[in-house]
Design an enzyme around this catalytic site. Structure first.
Site, PDB file in Angstrom:
ATOM      1  NE  ARG A  21      -7.027 -22.183   2.077  1.00 37.49           N
ATOM      2  CZ  ARG A  21      -7.184 -22.021   3.272  1.00 37.49           C
ATOM      3  NH1 ARG A  21      -7.067 -22.322   4.206  1.00 37.49           N
ATOM      4  NH2 ARG A  21      -8.060 -20.547   3.253  1.00 37.49           N
ATOM      5  NE  ARG A  37      -2.618 -18.855   9.967  1.00 35.62           N
ATOM      6  CZ  ARG A  37      -3.989 -18.947   9.120  1.00 35.62           C
ATOM      7  NH1 ARG A  37      -4.028 -19.921   8.278  1.00 35.62           N
ATOM      8  NH2 ARG A  37      -4.878 -18.191   9.413  1.00 35.62           N
ATOM      9  CG  HIS A  78      -4.240 -25.120  10.666  1.00 42.54           C
ATOM     10  ND1 HIS A  78      -4.997 -26.265   9.197  1.00 42.54           N
ATOM     11  CD2 HIS A  78      -5.533 -24.825  10.546  1.00 42.54           C
ATOM     12  CE1 HIS A  78      -6.357 -25.386   9.479  1.00 42.54           C
ATOM     13  NE2 HIS A  78      -6.811 -25.142   9.848  1.00 42.54           N
ATOM     14  CG  ASP A 122     -13.973 -26.899  11.771  1.00 36.59           C
ATOM     15  OD1 ASP A 122     -13.953 -25.403  11.076  1.00 36.59           O
ATOM     16  OD2 ASP A 122     -13.638 -27.035  12.570  1.00 36.59           O
ATOM     17  CD  GLU A 182      -7.024 -28.306  12.240  1.00 36.01           C
ATOM     18  OE1 GLU A 182      -7.307 -28.369  10.816  1.00 36.01           O
ATOM     19  OE2 GLU A 182      -7.009 -26.933  12.607  1.00 36.01           O
TER      20      GLU A 182
HETATM   21  O1  TA6 Z   1      -9.054 -25.487  12.056  1.00 35.56           O
HETATM   22  C1  TA6 Z   1     -10.164 -25.584  10.906  1.00 35.56           C
HETATM   23  C2  TA6 Z   1     -10.346 -24.143  10.485  1.00 35.56           C
HETATM   24  O2  TA6 Z   1     -10.837 -23.215  11.968  1.00 35.56           O
HETATM   25  C3  TA6 Z   1     -11.848 -24.213  10.081  1.00 35.56           C
HETATM   26  O3  TA6 Z   1     -12.703 -23.411  10.182  1.00 35.56           O
HETATM   27  C4  TA6 Z   1     -11.094 -22.865   8.881  1.00 35.56           C
HETATM   28  O4  TA6 Z   1     -11.600 -21.596   9.298  1.00 35.56           O
HETATM   29  C5  TA6 Z   1      -9.634 -23.730   8.568  1.00 35.56           C
HETATM   30  O5  TA6 Z   1      -9.357 -23.808  10.018  1.00 35.56           O
HETATM   31  C6  TA6 Z   1      -9.069 -22.851   7.554  1.00 35.56           C
HETATM   32  O6  TA6 Z   1      -9.155 -21.497   8.567  1.00 35.56           O
HETATM   33  P1  TA6 Z   1      -7.829 -20.871   7.412  1.00 35.56           P
HETATM   34  O7  TA6 Z   1      -7.830 -19.051   8.545  1.00 35.56           O
HETATM   35  O8  TA6 Z   1      -6.255 -20.744   7.331  1.00 35.56           O
HETATM   36  O9  TA6 Z   1      -8.525 -20.640   5.980  1.00 35.56           O
END
Ligand code: TA6
Length: 301
Positions: free
Chosen positions: A74, A100, A170, A214, A273
């Site tokens: 995270r 990842r 991201h 989002d 992102e």
């Molecule tokens: O980029 C935004 C997103 O697609 C959100 O919808 C949320 O799912 C976020 O990514 C985090 O995703 P993750 O798989 O890292 O928990």
């Protein structure tokens, strides 16, 4: 390759060394006169970056991030590849692709004359990845750490048919407080709003935050700017080869559900992102390469 082998082959005495970090994962620790960064070899995942002239990191990492083999971290700059978001047809495949959470290997490192440190990694395919993505590809991440952070994601299509990929860095940015920032550069752009019924809208003015956001902005390579009144700084996100920008804050409810933001970690981060998603999925002809590059820098507001 063992830690000793990594340090022998790619270590750079004053500015790059490989260490074992949380969860037994291997990290590249980069520290030069201009900036510092950590990069986890699993996922080629930059977990943080701080220019030496900044008191606060530019890239945010949750204090409650979990570190384990095969698990996403995270925060930092997760590499989303070879699809962004949910897989188009396979609900059981990992969101944002597998890049990842698989191992990457170091292929090159250099101390540049500019005082910056460069490292390049290549994704190592495994049974899971080949099952989810049976297309011969080479994927590399090139990282240059200095006063700014430069990241290039290079995909080479080794097959004999065209290949469509979705991708993104991201990246989570450290901010003073989500209610005291605005994001500039996407005014007038079309975006897909993923909060509530998926809707296409046009951005009017700067992006501000008072709840979950989002959004996938499409068809724009513009440089984005995070203006941060509390930290009195601007973070610039300059991209090439990336026509989508995703802007995300989970806000309190979604952050609590995700469980690795901590009590209010979500207030100290925003995701801007850079990638190619939805309308901007990239078609790479057989034998050709595609590069998406982003440069992150900070300046006084
Ligand atoms: O980029 C935004 C997103 O697609 C959100 O919808 C949320 O799912 C976020 O990514 C985090 O995703 P993750 O798989 O890292 O928990």
């Amino acid at each position: 390759m063992t830690l000793t082998d990594l340090n022998t082959r790619f270590g750079l005495s004053q500015q790059l060394k490989f260490v074992e970090g949380p969860g037994g994962l291997i990290f590249a620790e980069i520290d030069n006169a201009l900036g510092t960064a950590y990069l986890c070899l699993q996922g080629a995942h930059i977990t943080t970056f701080r220019p030496k002239d900044q008191a606060e990191p530019v890239i945010w990492l949750s204090d409650y991030a979990k570190f384990a083999s095969g698990k996403s971290i995270r925060g930092g700059a997760p590499v989303c590849w070879p699809w962004f978001g949910a897989h188009a047809t396979e609900s059981g495949f990992p969101g944002h692709g597998y890049a990842r959470t698989v191992m990457w290997e170091v292929t090159q490192s250099a101390a540049l004359a500019s005082g910056e440190t460069e490292i390049t990694l290549a994704l190592v395919e495994n049974e899971q990845s080949r099952a989810q993505w049976p297309h011969p590809c080479r994927v590399e991440l090139n990282v240059v750490v200095g006063r700014s952070l430069k990241v290039g994601l290079i995909t080479t299509n080794l097959g004999d048919t065209d290949l469509g990929i979705g991708e993104a860095l991201h990246t989570y940015f450290q901010i003073g407080d989500i209610a005291e920032i605005q994001v500039l550069g996407l005014e007038g752009c079309e975006y897909v709003d993923k909060v509530g019924p998926v809707t296409r809208r046009e951005q009017a003015g700067p992006i501000t935050f008072s709840g979950e956001v989002d959004r996938v902005y499409v068809n724009s390579e513009s440089t984005c700017v995070i203006e941060d009144r509390r930290l009195q700084r601007r973070i610039l996100i300059a991209k090439t080869g990336a026509r989508s920008t995703v802007v995300w804050t989970p806000w309190t409810e979604k952050a609590d559900k995700m469980g690795d933001f901590g009590p209010d970690g979500w207030r100290r981060m925003v995701c801007v992102e850079s990638g190619n998603a939805l309308d901007n999925v990239v078609l790479i002809p057989a034998g050709q390469s595609h590069t998406m590059s982003v440069e992150y820098s900070a300046q006084v507001l």
